[in-house]
Design a protein around this motif. Structure first.
Motif, short mmCIF file in Angstrom:
data_model
loop_
_atom_site.label_atom_id
_atom_site.label_comp_id
_atom_site.label_asym_id
_atom_site.label_seq_id
_atom_site.Cartn_x
_atom_site.Cartn_y
_atom_site.Cartn_z
N ASN A 120 -6.66 -2.44 1.75
CA ASN A 120 -7.72 -3.42 1.29
C ASN A 120 -7.78 -4.42 1.93
O ASN A 120 -8.48 -5.39 1.84
CB ASN A 120 -7.41 -3.40 -0.12
CG ASN A 120 -7.57 -2.29 -1.05
OD1 ASN A 120 -8.58 -1.43 -0.94
ND2 ASN A 120 -6.54 -2.04 -1.94
N GLY A 121 -6.77 -4.76 2.83
CA GLY A 121 -6.65 -6.21 3.50
C GLY A 121 -7.44 -6.23 4.74
O GLY A 121 -8.13 -5.36 5.04
N PRO A 122 -7.68 -7.39 5.17
CA PRO A 122 -8.60 -7.79 6.26
C PRO A 122 -7.81 -7.25 7.53
O PRO A 122 -6.63 -7.29 7.75
CB PRO A 122 -8.78 -9.32 6.52
CG PRO A 122 -7.59 -9.78 5.76
CD PRO A 122 -7.18 -8.73 4.52
N MET A 123 -8.90 -6.69 8.48
CA MET A 123 -8.46 -6.07 9.74
C MET A 123 -9.40 -6.08 10.63
O MET A 123 -10.64 -6.03 10.02
CB MET A 123 -7.60 -4.86 9.71
CG MET A 123 -8.43 -3.60 9.10
SD MET A 123 -7.55 -2.25 8.84
CE MET A 123 -6.61 -2.59 7.34
N PRO A 124 -9.40 -5.95 11.84
CA PRO A 124 -10.62 -5.60 12.76
C PRO A 124 -11.52 -4.41 12.52
O PRO A 124 -10.88 -3.42 12.06
CB PRO A 124 -9.97 -5.46 14.16
CG PRO A 124 -8.86 -6.19 14.26
CD PRO A 124 -8.09 -6.00 12.65
N PHE A 125 -12.55 -4.56 12.53
CA PHE A 125 -13.58 -3.48 11.96
C PHE A 125 -13.19 -2.06 12.58
O PHE A 125 -13.44 -1.20 11.91
CB PHE A 125 -15.03 -3.89 12.27
CG PHE A 125 -15.60 -3.93 13.79
CD1 PHE A 125 -16.00 -2.36 14.11
CD2 PHE A 125 -15.26 -4.82 14.61
CE1 PHE A 125 -16.38 -2.57 15.29
CE2 PHE A 125 -15.67 -4.75 15.76
CZ PHE A 125 -16.20 -3.64 16.33
N LYS A 128 -10.25 -0.41 10.80
CA LYS A 128 -10.40 -0.22 9.47
C LYS A 128 -10.51 1.22 9.01
O LYS A 128 -9.68 1.77 8.06
CB LYS A 128 -11.37 -0.84 8.88
CG LYS A 128 -11.40 -2.43 8.54
CD LYS A 128 -12.59 -2.96 7.85
CE LYS A 128 -12.36 -4.58 7.78
NZ LYS A 128 -13.66 -4.89 7.03
N PRO A 129 -11.23 2.12 9.50
CA PRO A 129 -11.29 3.52 9.07
C PRO A 129 -9.80 4.27 9.37
O PRO A 129 -9.40 5.00 8.52
CB PRO A 129 -12.30 4.31 10.14
CG PRO A 129 -13.43 3.01 10.18
CD PRO A 129 -12.24 1.78 10.50
N ARG A 132 -7.14 2.80 6.85
CA ARG A 132 -7.47 3.02 5.45
C ARG A 132 -6.92 4.42 5.25
O ARG A 132 -6.53 4.83 4.22
CB ARG A 132 -8.85 2.68 5.02
CG ARG A 132 -8.74 1.14 5.03
CD ARG A 132 -10.28 0.59 4.73
NE ARG A 132 -10.36 -0.82 4.48
CZ ARG A 132 -11.40 -1.57 4.31
NH1 ARG A 132 -12.57 -0.93 4.30
NH2 ARG A 132 -11.19 -2.86 4.31
N SER A 133 -7.49 5.42 6.25
CA SER A 133 -7.22 6.63 6.17
C SER A 133 -5.79 6.96 5.90
O SER A 133 -5.25 7.89 5.17
CB SER A 133 -7.85 7.56 7.46
OG SER A 133 -7.73 8.80 7.22
N ILE A 134 -4.89 6.33 6.81
CA ILE A 134 -3.42 6.55 6.71
C ILE A 134 -2.88 6.13 5.35
O ILE A 134 -2.01 6.69 4.77
CB ILE A 134 -2.83 5.88 8.01
CG1 ILE A 134 -3.28 6.53 9.52
CG2 ILE A 134 -1.39 5.95 7.81
CD1 ILE A 134 -2.97 5.82 10.55
N ALA A 135 -3.46 4.99 5.11
CA ALA A 135 -2.81 4.45 3.65
C ALA A 135 -3.11 5.19 2.67
O ALA A 135 -2.26 5.36 1.81
CB ALA A 135 -3.45 3.12 3.64
N ARG A 136 -4.34 5.97 2.61
CA ARG A 136 -4.71 6.64 1.29
C ARG A 136 -3.90 8.22 1.63
O ARG A 136 -3.53 8.59 0.56
CB ARG A 136 -6.17 7.06 1.47
CG ARG A 136 -7.24 6.02 1.22
CD ARG A 136 -8.59 6.18 1.00
NE ARG A 136 -9.29 5.17 1.05
CZ ARG A 136 -10.21 4.88 2.05
NH1 ARG A 136 -10.17 5.85 3.00
NH2 ARG A 136 -10.81 4.00 1.91
#
Length: 223
Positions: A120-125, A128-129, A132-136
């Motif tokens: 959910n944190g800020p990062m270069p666009f 992000k995908p 976030r995919s790795i985190a999930r």
């Protein structure tokens, strides 16, 4: 005089609560986390080389780590309070949960906190995908199953008794408070965990718990 080096939003809140339960006089020296990094300030390294909280000083003695502090205070000042009698099954449970709280319970909760921030944190666009995919994926396959397994185990442990070490409140319950409060905040305690929910309600109703919050300040379990 015992001094608690108290970091906001940290496990040192449990130490204040223990001291209130024991009715011991103590002083608080407060420290604030860096609002960006959430790390402890460098001033804590002047107290203990790790620069973390909780840490207490008692005269010339410095004691760090939650479990070690709890054991030290109960053994030195408890006069048999908040600990089961030696050699009993309750004492074995007491020892287990005193160490389980940090040795096992907090690890997946900390991982959830880290990967929630990554997701959910800020990062270069463009990153992000992937991030976030790795985190999930990590949360779904490793973190959340571990949390759910531990919560189910703890729920079952309270099926036949009111407290973690037995039918009497003990310092093990103080030690177990933080992972359960963190779990309620970070993962949620649904209807499938009524005994854990009841446990939290009962500890929050204790006068010593309220006094500790008044002296130390409320803290954010999600941090």
């Amino acid at each position: 005089m015992i001094t608690v080096h108290h970091l906001n939003n940290s496990r040192s809140q449990r130490i204040l609560w223990l001291l209130e339960e024991l009715g011991l006089p103590y002083e608080i020296k407060k420290y604030q986390r860096d609002p960006k990094t959430m790390l402890a300030p460098p001033e804590l390294k002047a107290v203990h080389p790790l620069g973390k909280s909780p840490v207490i000083t008692d005269g010339d003695l410095v004691v760090a780590e939650s479990g070690a502090i709890v054991e030290y205070l109960v053994e030195r000042y408890g006069d048999g309070r908040l600990t089961p009698a030696a050699g009993t099954p309750e004492q074995l449970k007491y020892s287990f949960f005193l160490h389980f709280a940090e040795g096992s319970a907090m690890s997946p909760l900390l991982m959830k906190l880290v990967f929630d921030r990554i997701e959910n944190g800020p990062m270069p666009f463009f990153a992000k995908p992937i991030a976030r995919s790795i985190a999930r994926k990590v949360k779904d396959t490793l973190v959340n199953p571990n949390i759910n397994n531990q919560l189910a185990y703890l729920e079952s442990e309270l099926a036949t008794r009111d407290w973690f070490a037995g039918n009497e409140f003990s310092a093990a319950d103080i030690q177990m408070s933080f992972p359960l409060e963190a779990a309620a905040s970070r993962a949620g305690l649904g209807a499938q965990y009524p005994r854990l929910t009841s446990f939290l309600q009962r500890i929050h109703a204790r006068p010593a718990y309220a006094r500790a919050l008044e002296r130390g300040g409320k803290y954010d379990y999600a941090r």
